[in-house]
Design a protein around this motif. Structure first.
Motif, PDB file in Angstrom:
ATOM      1  N   ASN A 132      39.162  41.089  38.592  1.00  0.00           N
ATOM      2  CA  ASN A 132      38.415  40.173  37.737  1.00  0.00           C
ATOM      3  C   ASN A 132      38.339  41.031  36.395  1.00  0.00           C
ATOM      4  OD1 ASN A 132      37.243  37.652  37.734  1.00  0.00           O
ATOM      5  ND2 ASN A 132      35.469  38.568  37.265  1.00  0.00           N
TER       6      ASN A 132
ATOM      7  N   VAL B  41      37.722  45.252  45.522  1.00  0.00           N
ATOM      8  CA  VAL B  41      38.610  45.151  44.380  1.00  0.00           C
ATOM      9  C   VAL B  41      38.530  43.984  43.688  1.00  0.00           C
ATOM     10  CG1 VAL B  41      41.083  44.984  44.264  1.00  0.00           C
ATOM     11  CG2 VAL B  41      40.201  46.916  45.856  1.00  0.00           C
TER      12      VAL B  41
ATOM     13  N   TYR C  60      47.555  40.488  42.763  1.00  0.00           N
ATOM     14  CA  TYR C  60      47.540  40.923  41.137  1.00  0.00           C
ATOM     15  C   TYR C  60      48.268  39.959  40.419  1.00  0.00           C
ATOM     16  CZ  TYR C  60      46.279  44.892  44.092  1.00  0.00           C
ATOM     17  OH  TYR C  60      45.363  45.678  45.104  1.00  0.00           O
TER      18      TYR C  60
ATOM     19  N   TYR D 217      40.534  42.597  50.873  1.00  0.00           N
ATOM     20  CA  TYR D 217      40.803  42.147  49.321  1.00  0.00           C
ATOM     21  C   TYR D 217      41.783  41.155  49.152  1.00  0.00           C
ATOM     22  CZ  TYR D 217      42.475  41.235  44.543  1.00  0.00           C
ATOM     23  OH  TYR D 217      42.793  41.063  43.388  1.00  0.00           O
ATOM     24  N   GLU D 218      43.049  41.263  49.925  1.00  0.00           N
ATOM     25  CA  GLU D 218      44.088  40.412  50.008  1.00  0.00           C
ATOM     26  C   GLU D 218      43.985  38.980  50.527  1.00  0.00           C
ATOM     27  OE1 GLU D 218      46.925  40.445  48.231  1.00  0.00           O
ATOM     28  OE2 GLU D 218      46.792  42.339  47.757  1.00  0.00           O
TER      29      GLU D 218
ATOM     30  N   HIS E 117      52.780  43.543  47.585  1.00  0.00           N
ATOM     31  CA  HIS E 117      52.554  44.817  46.854  1.00  0.00           C
ATOM     32  C   HIS E 117      52.889  45.938  47.791  1.00  0.00           C
ATOM     33  CE1 HIS E 117      49.721  43.413  49.872  1.00  0.00           C
ATOM     34  NE2 HIS E 117      48.963  44.384  49.684  1.00  0.00           N
TER      35      HIS E 117
ATOM     36  N   VAL F 102      46.230  49.292  37.912  1.00  0.00           N
ATOM     37  CA  VAL F 102      44.646  49.059  38.318  1.00  0.00           C
ATOM     38  C   VAL F 102      43.965  50.122  38.459  1.00  0.00           C
ATOM     39  CG1 VAL F 102      43.678  47.497  39.667  1.00  0.00           C
ATOM     40  CG2 VAL F 102      45.866  46.782  38.895  1.00  0.00           C
TER      41      VAL F 102
ATOM     42  N   LEU G 172      39.928  43.164  34.990  1.00  0.00           N
ATOM     43  CA  LEU G 172      40.949  43.225  34.242  1.00  0.00           C
ATOM     44  C   LEU G 172      41.925  41.904  33.842  1.00  0.00           C
ATOM     45  CD1 LEU G 172      42.900  46.265  36.127  1.00  0.00           C
ATOM     46  CD2 LEU G 172      41.351  46.293  33.969  1.00  0.00           C
TER      47      LEU G 172
ATOM     48  N   ASP H 286      53.296  49.524  45.778  1.00  0.00           N
ATOM     49  CA  ASP H 286      52.114  48.979  44.868  1.00  0.00           C
ATOM     50  C   ASP H 286      51.868  49.743  43.754  1.00  0.00           C
ATOM     51  OD1 ASP H 286      50.163  47.947  44.375  1.00  0.00           O
ATOM     52  OD2 ASP H 286      49.118  48.089  46.350  1.00  0.00           O
TER      53      ASP H 286
END
Ligand code: SF4
Lengths: 79, 607
Positions: B250, B245, B427, B314-315, B448, B458, B252, B452
């Motif tokens: 990145n 992710v 995000y 990811y988080e 999230h 996204v 966006l 989410d």
């Protein structure tokens, strides 16, 4: 004109070997659209893909400009 | 009854008295299970103004009607309590194996009340329920505790426990199960620590009876096949877990970088999914009965960050990694292992260190106070801060209160990127407007997992929405909040449910979720009824929040007044006032965000 195409994660398999960090530089004719640029790669072009131009949501028929970056990734949940 | 056992185990930790009770089938149906049941009991039994770290707080572990059934990813439980970090409601979700083992004890839900005078753990093997001394594991980390308690109970048992962070009441303490899985957010581990409850150990053979087991099995097989077909095509979630992710966010321009000072990170290629896969991945690891298998077993084989464990997801990459400006992957992986071992939420841990780094660089906190320099990108300092936080040692005691209290203490509240005092996940809402509305209105503070909408803004699932616009976002947020309340109550993992349970019009595919609930429970939900029940749950959570005194739905200074300086969302702030009034209207709430009498009546909630 020169543009860049970036493919993320599993789509990277569709990139030619010269790609670096998922990015490849392409020489395309003026007037080439987002759709035309991304169709050169073997990735699904239906709603299972997300395709953005310079990180922005645009119409697929948008013509590209010199230096643009088209990015595609598979529409799958995560995070 | 089917699907649910309709039995609750109640443990009073003050008296060590254990009782069991039945659940009214109407309540069971109206509140679905899991998160829904838990808020029903919490709202009924506790004073929302109670001090979260006092014996008056109630700690609930709740499984859903699909937990421990053949449903793919029916492996979840929710930890529900009042949060010491936010002062609001906490509901944190986890999978792995423990939740399934917990449900097989024959109870859907465990309620822990009061406070033990000595450290204890609770062992539940069906009707053999014991409150045992935990003196020998107090002070030990999550891995050691899990191994010791399994060795002294049974190899067939599964363990949920706290590490040192929970014992020391650090406000980002998580409850870890099966060593690597976390009910992470909102400081639920500190509540467990405040009760002197080190661990819960569960085992049993009581699978829930199914209303229509043949149909349940065939539907489950069919859903698994769907997931399997995607995995075969090369699903990112299987290949990378969520570690792919960062490249997406990145691109966006919404990848939290240096405490949200930026939306893109120059070092992203060093810490993304490919880097992790090529350097440290051993294999993917599933939760129980999951065809997707997004977990990662990793190992840093040598060097100063040597270690083995799970992650990062990811988080974790977006908090301990980009959030802190860290691009050393081995150090980031090590930081993740440490959080799992001490039992800490990586999001709040990472973003609190990130806030401290910003305050250090701006000269608001001195090297003398911290005990060392703390610049963005200093991965060794970050690792040291994690340890100090877990033990609340020196400056670690300030960090252990989370970024909101830290920034306030040192006179710069504008540095904290939180809502309801909880740190933002990965995000940046300035480039993802729907996420901004979600963080602002979430009953549990920024999260999230409250609904989410990044799925659409996204990831394009089930449809792609433009993340920079506000139109239609109030409806989207409401829909996702209700849908997440449904999934969290059912016992399914959202990763699979969101992808396979909804069609392009965002309607529940009845055959995928309502029918699954029905084959399990026999409750006969229509898709509309199931979503209505989820809305009931959401509104009752809102009522708890209001009674706890946390009312204002807003965003921190940076999100409303400091435009993103880089990337595709450059120049953007969150346009909250364009979305909030419409959101309240759609929710049937007044202009202050309070559910109207009509709405409460419609949902059958107490006035
Ligand atoms: S998708 Fe991932 S988190 Fe969800 S159940 Fe499967 S392995 Fe667990």
């Amino acid at each position: 004109m020169m543009i860049h195409v970036k493919l993320i994660a599993n789509y990277r398999e569709a990139l030619p070997p010269e790609a670096k960090n998922g990015v490849v530089e392409l020489d395309v004719p003026d007037g080439t659209t987002v759709y035309e640029a991304i169709s050169r790669f073997d990735i699904p072009l239906d709603d299972t893909s997300v395709i953005v131009l310079n990180g922005l949501t645009v119409d697929m028929s948008t013509p590209l400009k010199e230096g643009d970056m088209v990015t595609a990734f598979s529409a799958i949940a995560g995070g | 009854m089917y699907g649910w056992h309709l039995r609750i185990l109640r443990v009073n930790l003050t008296s060590h008295k254990v009782t069991t009770e039945d659940v009214d089938p109407k309540i069971a149906r109206d509140y679905l299970g899991g998160r829904g049941w838990a808020i029903h009991y919490l709202y009924k039994e506790m004073d929302p103004m109670a001090d979260p770290l006092s014996p008056d707080n109630i700690l609930i572990f709740a499984t859903g009607p699909l937990t421990a059934t053949p449903a793919p990813t029916g492996n979840r439980y929710m930890v529900v309590t009042k949060s010491p970090l936010t002062g609001a409601l906490a509901h944190s979700n986890s999978g792995g194996e423990f939740p399934t083992w917990m449900k097989r004890t024959g109870f859907d839900m465990f309620i822990f009340e009061g406070k033990s005078s000595e450290p204890v753990y609770v062992f539940v093997n069906e009707d053999q329920i014991e409150v045992r001394s935990a003196a020998h594991v107090w002070g030990k980390d999550v891995h050691e505790t899990t191994d010791i308690l399994k060795a002294e109970t049974s190899a067939d048992a599964r363990v949920a426990c706290i590490g040192q962070a929970g014992e020391n009441l650090a406000l980002m303490a998580a409850i870890m199960n099966d060593k690597h899985r976390a009910a992470a957010r909102s400081g639920v581990g500190a509540v467990m620590g405040s009760k002197n409850l080190k661990a819960v150990v569960a085992m049993g053979k009581k699978n829930p009876k199914l209303y229509d087991s043949a149909k349940m099995i065939s539907l489950s097989v069919d859903t698994s096949k769907n997931v399997g077909a995607d995995v075969k095509k090369g699903s990112n979630m299987r290949i990378y877990g969520t570690s792919y992710v960062p490249q997406v966010t990145n691109t966006l321009g919404i990848l939290p970088t240096r405490n949200f000072l930026q939306g893109t990170f120059e070092g992203v290629n060093n810490i993304d999914g490919d880097a992790l896969k090529n350097q440290y991945l051993i294999r993917h690891t599933p939760c129980y009965r999951c065809p997707l298998s997004c977990g990662r077993l990793t190992e840093v084989p040598d060097g100063p960050y040597k270690g083995k464990g799970e992650g990062p997801e990811y988080e974790t990459i977006s908090s301990l990694g980009t959030g802190c400006g860290v691009s050393n992957l081995a150090a980031l992986v090590k930081a993740n292992y440490l959080c799992n071992e001490y039992g800490m939420d990586t999001i709040t841990t990472g973003m609190t260190i990130a806030a401290a780094m910003e305050m250090y660089e701006k000269g608001y906190i001195s090297e003398e106070i911290i005990g060392m320099p703390l610049k963005f990108g200093d991965h060794d300092a970050m690792i040291e801060m994690i340890r100090k936080m877990a033990y609340r040692e020196g400056f670690g005691n300030d960090l252990a209160q989370g970024s909101y209290r830290l920034a306030e203490k040192y006179g710069h509240p504008e540095i904290a990127v939180t809502t309801r005092k909880q740190e933002f996940p990965g995000y940046d809402p300035r480039g993802s407007q729907g996420m901004g509305l979600l963080y602002a209105t979430s009953n549990k503070g920024a999260s999230h997992m409250e609904g989410d909408v990044a799925y659409e803004e996204v990831f394009g699932v089930p449809v792609k929405e433009n993340p920079l616009t506000t139109e239609g976002k109030p409806e989207l947020v409401k829909h996702f909040e209700d849908s997440f309340a449904l999934m969290d109550s059912s016992g399914l993992c959202v990763f699979v449910a969101i992808r396979y349970a909804f069609n392009k019009d965002r309607m529940i595919l009845p055959q995928r979720l309502a029918e699954m609930m029905n084959f399990s429970t026999g409750a006969g939900y229509t898709p509309e009824e199931a979503l209505k029940a989820a809305e009931r749950v959401y509104n009752l959570e809102r009522m708890f929040l209001l009674k706890a005194g946390s009312t204002e739905d807003t965003l921190p200074h940076r999100m409303l007044h400091e435009p993103l300086p880089d990337g595709p969302a450059k120049g953007k702030v969150v346009e909250l006032d364009k979305m909030l009034p419409e959101f309240y209207k759609l929710r049937g709430w007044d202009e202050k965000g309070v559910p109207t009498k009509e709405k409460l009546e419609e949902l059958g909630l107490p006035l």
